[in-house]
Design a protein around this motif. Structure first.
Motif, mmCIF file in Angstrom:
data_model
loop_
_atom_site.group_PDB
_atom_site.id
_atom_site.type_symbol
_atom_site.label_atom_id
_atom_site.label_comp_id
_atom_site.label_asym_id
_atom_site.label_seq_id
_atom_site.Cartn_x
_atom_site.Cartn_y
_atom_site.Cartn_z
ATOM 1 N N GLY A 89 0.808 -1.141 0.051
ATOM 2 C CA GLY A 89 -0.069 -0.146 -0.091
ATOM 3 C C GLY A 89 0.617 1.278 -0.117
ATOM 4 O O GLY A 89 0.206 2.236 0.062
ATOM 5 N N GLY A 90 2.277 1.159 -0.054
ATOM 6 C CA GLY A 90 2.998 2.405 0.001
ATOM 7 C C GLY A 90 3.671 2.904 -1.205
ATOM 8 O O GLY A 90 4.427 2.222 -1.779
ATOM 9 N N LYS A 91 3.613 3.987 -1.216
ATOM 10 C CA LYS A 91 4.598 4.986 -2.505
ATOM 11 C C LYS A 91 6.011 4.663 -1.919
ATOM 12 O O LYS A 91 6.675 4.470 -3.050
ATOM 13 C CB LYS A 91 4.062 6.269 -2.386
ATOM 14 C CG LYS A 91 4.864 7.185 -3.121
ATOM 15 C CD LYS A 91 4.481 8.626 -3.169
ATOM 16 C CE LYS A 91 5.438 9.579 -3.918
ATOM 17 N NZ LYS A 91 5.134 10.980 -3.777
ATOM 18 N N VAL A 92 6.284 4.490 -0.761
ATOM 19 C CA VAL A 92 7.680 4.455 -0.357
ATOM 20 C C VAL A 92 8.370 3.048 -0.780
ATOM 21 O O VAL A 92 9.533 2.889 -0.820
ATOM 22 C CB VAL A 92 7.768 4.673 1.123
ATOM 23 C CG1 VAL A 92 7.349 3.447 1.791
ATOM 24 C CG2 VAL A 92 9.272 5.029 1.628
ATOM 25 N N ASN A 93 7.460 2.037 -1.183
ATOM 26 C CA ASN A 93 7.873 0.720 -1.690
ATOM 27 C C ASN A 93 7.887 0.548 -2.966
ATOM 28 O O ASN A 93 8.537 -0.420 -3.452
ATOM 29 C CB ASN A 93 6.939 -0.154 -0.728
ATOM 30 C CG ASN A 93 6.957 -0.300 0.643
ATOM 31 O OD1 ASN A 93 7.999 -0.076 1.049
ATOM 32 N ND2 ASN A 93 5.867 -0.458 1.266
ATOM 33 N N ALA A 94 7.476 1.748 -3.712
ATOM 34 C CA ALA A 94 7.329 1.308 -5.144
ATOM 35 C C ALA A 94 8.616 1.243 -6.063
ATOM 36 O O ALA A 94 8.813 0.411 -7.096
ATOM 37 C CB ALA A 94 6.321 2.742 -5.774
ATOM 38 N N SER A 95 9.808 2.044 -5.285
ATOM 39 C CA SER A 95 10.917 1.598 -5.979
ATOM 40 C C SER A 95 11.796 0.486 -5.582
ATOM 41 O O SER A 95 13.073 0.396 -6.000
ATOM 42 C CB SER A 95 11.832 2.971 -5.945
ATOM 43 O OG SER A 95 12.070 3.210 -4.276
ATOM 44 N N ASN A 96 11.250 -0.357 -4.585
ATOM 45 C CA ASN A 96 11.802 -1.565 -4.342
ATOM 46 C C ASN A 96 12.051 -2.544 -5.558
ATOM 47 O O ASN A 96 11.278 -2.667 -6.500
ATOM 48 C CB ASN A 96 11.259 -2.338 -3.158
ATOM 49 C CG ASN A 96 11.089 -1.560 -2.116
ATOM 50 O OD1 ASN A 96 11.868 -0.480 -1.669
ATOM 51 N ND2 ASN A 96 10.325 -1.862 -0.724
ATOM 52 N N PRO A 97 12.824 -3.542 -5.290
ATOM 53 C CA PRO A 97 13.128 -4.412 -6.371
ATOM 54 C C PRO A 97 11.975 -5.395 -6.407
ATOM 55 O O PRO A 97 11.350 -5.727 -5.263
ATOM 56 C CB PRO A 97 14.510 -5.081 -5.988
ATOM 57 C CG PRO A 97 14.844 -5.088 -4.681
ATOM 58 C CD PRO A 97 14.089 -3.477 -4.531
ATOM 59 N N PRO A 98 11.497 -6.032 -7.360
ATOM 60 C CA PRO A 98 10.397 -7.155 -7.548
ATOM 61 C C PRO A 98 10.886 -8.445 -6.454
ATOM 62 O O PRO A 98 12.120 -8.671 -6.249
ATOM 63 C CB PRO A 98 10.401 -7.353 -8.798
ATOM 64 C CG PRO A 98 10.986 -6.450 -9.698
ATOM 65 C CD PRO A 98 12.350 -5.803 -8.899
ATOM 66 N N ALA A 99 9.744 -8.874 -6.108
ATOM 67 C CA ALA A 99 9.960 -10.088 -5.213
ATOM 68 C C ALA A 99 10.615 -11.309 -5.962
ATOM 69 O O ALA A 99 10.167 -11.385 -7.348
ATOM 70 C CB ALA A 99 8.852 -10.477 -4.722
ATOM 71 N N ARG A 100 11.715 -11.928 -5.606
ATOM 72 C CA ARG A 100 12.322 -13.069 -6.277
ATOM 73 C C ARG A 100 11.464 -14.169 -6.171
ATOM 74 O O ARG A 100 11.550 -15.070 -7.111
ATOM 75 C CB ARG A 100 13.510 -13.154 -5.540
ATOM 76 C CG ARG A 100 14.448 -12.074 -5.445
ATOM 77 C CD ARG A 100 15.821 -12.402 -4.608
ATOM 78 N NE ARG A 100 16.519 -13.377 -5.121
ATOM 79 C CZ ARG A 100 17.690 -13.756 -4.660
ATOM 80 N NH1 ARG A 100 18.123 -13.485 -3.674
ATOM 81 N NH2 ARG A 100 18.206 -14.897 -5.455
ATOM 82 N N ARG A 101 10.457 -14.223 -5.327
ATOM 83 C CA ARG A 101 9.729 -15.551 -5.174
ATOM 84 C C ARG A 101 8.078 -15.304 -4.496
ATOM 85 O O ARG A 101 8.100 -14.297 -4.000
ATOM 86 C CB ARG A 101 10.404 -16.851 -4.277
ATOM 87 C CG ARG A 101 10.744 -16.380 -2.906
ATOM 88 C CD ARG A 101 11.201 -17.700 -2.027
ATOM 89 N NE ARG A 101 10.328 -18.620 -2.193
ATOM 90 C CZ ARG A 101 10.540 -19.753 -1.026
ATOM 91 N NH1 ARG A 101 11.801 -19.719 -0.688
ATOM 92 N NH2 ARG A 101 9.407 -20.395 -0.994
ATOM 93 N N ASP A 102 7.111 -15.964 -4.877
ATOM 94 C CA ASP A 102 6.029 -15.925 -4.046
ATOM 95 C C ASP A 102 5.950 -16.058 -2.477
ATOM 96 O O ASP A 102 6.973 -16.747 -1.974
ATOM 97 C CB ASP A 102 5.031 -16.856 -4.792
ATOM 98 C CG ASP A 102 4.575 -16.725 -6.054
ATOM 99 O OD1 ASP A 102 4.818 -15.630 -6.640
ATOM 100 O OD2 ASP A 102 4.281 -17.811 -6.582
ATOM 101 N N ALA A 103 5.189 -15.318 -2.050
ATOM 102 C CA ALA A 103 4.894 -15.710 -0.633
ATOM 103 C C ALA A 103 4.444 -17.157 -0.239
ATOM 104 O O ALA A 103 3.852 -17.607 -1.359
ATOM 105 C CB ALA A 103 3.761 -14.741 -0.141
ATOM 106 N N ARG A 104 4.662 -17.715 0.774
ATOM 107 C CA ARG A 104 4.215 -19.042 0.969
ATOM 108 C C ARG A 104 2.867 -19.319 0.604
ATOM 109 O O ARG A 104 2.357 -20.415 0.049
ATOM 110 C CB ARG A 104 4.713 -19.435 2.502
ATOM 111 C CG ARG A 104 4.350 -20.790 2.703
ATOM 112 C CD ARG A 104 5.519 -21.983 2.390
ATOM 113 N NE ARG A 104 6.804 -21.479 3.004
ATOM 114 C CZ ARG A 104 7.889 -21.600 2.459
ATOM 115 N NH1 ARG A 104 8.129 -21.415 1.241
ATOM 116 N NH2 ARG A 104 9.097 -21.322 3.019
ATOM 117 N N LEU A 105 1.945 -18.479 1.204
ATOM 118 C CA LEU A 105 0.629 -18.926 1.063
ATOM 119 C C LEU A 105 0.159 -18.753 -0.628
ATOM 120 O O LEU A 105 -0.895 -19.528 -0.989
ATOM 121 C CB LEU A 105 -0.423 -17.984 1.935
ATOM 122 C CG LEU A 105 -0.080 -18.239 3.247
ATOM 123 C CD1 LEU A 105 -1.473 -17.334 4.030
ATOM 124 C CD2 LEU A 105 -0.092 -19.594 3.614
#
Length: 462
Positions: A89-105
């Motif tokens: 939900g955060g703009k501050v996270n938008a520049s983070n790298p993409p996730a390398r794998r799916d969440a466990r669920l």
């Protein structure tokens, strides 16, 4: 005993409908309706087609298909999705790298054959009860788009209520599954703390965070929950507990449950529609006794302290460097939380344990306790205040007044959608919490199924 998701899986397994055809219909609904609801922040169309095609290929080879084969679903955007940025939900996270794998669920849903359609809107960093996100826009209630969907998993509940997908995943720290399920009129499950893995989800408050599903029926909720179960060494809280499937038990029919109404605090802070919803559910379940959780108000206070301290500590460094990127509705609370003394949190944890023991004593006599999930139906988007118990209360924080005491002590809860049909908000749902003893999700789901079979709890199609 089926629901929309299980009906889809049955059609796909029988070959009467392809997973790709089911997916195309879901994508069409998202394109047609989501501009009105604002549930999705990303649609994973390419991935979804690959997953659906893989299901169809397995059937063509004559392989047995898993229980949720071809069922479209979506996840709150704090779940990691491989190759997508986890926004939380955060703009501050938008520049983070993409996730390398799916969440466990997400991995477990894929193993169960479900098809991931996208990521869903939420309150920034799960700190809110309304999903009025300043960066990605407010999520709107499908039953009245001028009203909130609830939060922080508002996109998840609204996507199911609006018929975009039959299943969704969300998180619940202080009420973030139960509040939007109540306001949007769908079924939601907050399991026992530690029951489902949180690995690969953006954290908020490690001491209180839960993950769980939303569905349009009790049976679908149970099917999704069963797919998600299992220990996970990557989540220390979920490292030991073995899976305990509940859907077969529901197929046998709900056994006689000992049910009571939670009064006291939970009646005092309930508006007239909320009290009416509890009366309807209690009558259907044969609940005549009323009991009190005397430490409920203290448990809510403890939840506030723990939330503030842990949430503030998690974000302290980035608040210093990126304060302007943060959601205006929550950033000052995070700053204040980062200053909470350690002694306060220690005391809050002691209160939490004391109220937990008090709750266990109630379950010596009862299997399920009924309480309203929200004090009032969905409020208008932008509302700052509401009237409750003769007091003028802050609207956003007060939506969690009835859920926070329960999640603080980690009990499992199924929210069942009731339609009290009273007053000027008579067109809106308001859910009840069906609260069970630790690790007794089956009792919560049995009670929800009984309400559904009695015609009392239902998700209205749109």
């Amino acid at each position: 005993m089926n629901g929309p998701a299980q009906d889809i899986a049955h059609l796909v397994r029988s070959g009467r409908r392809s997973a790709l055809a089911v997916l195309e219909a879901a994508l069409s609904r998202v394109r047609e309706r989501d501009a009105r609801y604002n549930c999705f922040t990303a649609v994973t169309e390419g991935r979804a087609r690959q997953e659906a095609a893989a299901i169809d290929a397995r059937r063509a080879r004559g392989e047995p298909l898993p229980p949720l084969a071809g069922v479209p679903y979506a996840v709150k955007n704090l779940f990691d999705i491989a190759d997508e940025v986890t926004l939380a939900g955060g703009k501050v996270n938008a520049s983070n790298p993409p996730a390398r794998r799916d969440a466990r669920l997400v991995e477990r849903m894929r193993e169960a054959g479900a098809v991931l359609v996208g990521a869903l809107n939420m309150d920034e960093h799960a700190y809110g009860f309304t999903t009025e996100n300043s960066h990605y826009g407010a999520c709107r209630n499908p039953h009245d788009p001028s009203r909130i969907a609830g939060g922080s998993s508002g996109g998840s509940a609204a996507a199911v209520a609006g018929g975009l997908v039959p299943l969704a995943l969300g998180s619940d720290t202080n009420g973030s599954i139960r509040v939007p399920a109540s306001l949007c009129g769908v079924f939601g499950l907050k399991p026992t703390y530690g029951r489902l893995s949180r690995a690969g989800s953006f954290p908020f408050v490690g001491s209180l965070d839960h993950l769980g599903p939303f569905a349009a029926s009790a049976a679908d909720l149970a099917a999704a929950y069963d797919a998600l179960q299992g220990p996970d060494p990557d989540d220390v809280a979920c490292a030991q507990r073995a899976a305990e499937p509940v859907l077969p038990a529901l197929d046998e029919g709900p056994r006689r449950l000992r049910v009571a109404v939670l009064g006291g605090y939970f009646s005092e802070w309930a508006g007239p529609q909320a009290r009416r919803a509890v009366e309807i559910a209690a009558s259907a379940l044969g609940a005549v006794a009323s009991v009190e959780l005397r430490g409920a108000a203290q448990a809510r206070a403890a939840a506030f302290v723990i939330t503030a301290a842990e949430g503030g500590a998690l974000h302290r460094r980035r608040l210093v460097t990126h304060y302007d990127y943060y959601e205006p509705l929550s950033r000052d609370r995070l700053v204040a939380g980062s200053l909470v003394p350690a002694a306060w949190t220690q005391h809050a944890q002691r209160i939490r344990h004391r109220v937990y023991r008090e709750a266990l004593a109630l379950f010596e006599d009862y299997d399920v306790l009924i309480a309203p999930a929200t004090p009032v139906p969905a409020t208008p988007i932008g509302a700052d205040w509401l009237e409750l118990a003769g007091k003028r209360m802050p609207a956003r924080a007060s939506m969690g007044i009835l859920t926070q005491p329960v999640s603080c002590i980690g009990l499992p809860v199924c929210t069942a959608p009731i339609w009290p049909g009273t007053g000027q908000d008579g067109h809106l749902p308001l859910g009840v919490q069906l609260i069970g003893a630790p690790w007794r999700e089956a009792d919560c789901l049995r009670a929800a199924l009984a309400l559904e079979q009695a015609g009392v709890a239902r998700t209205l199609p749109l």
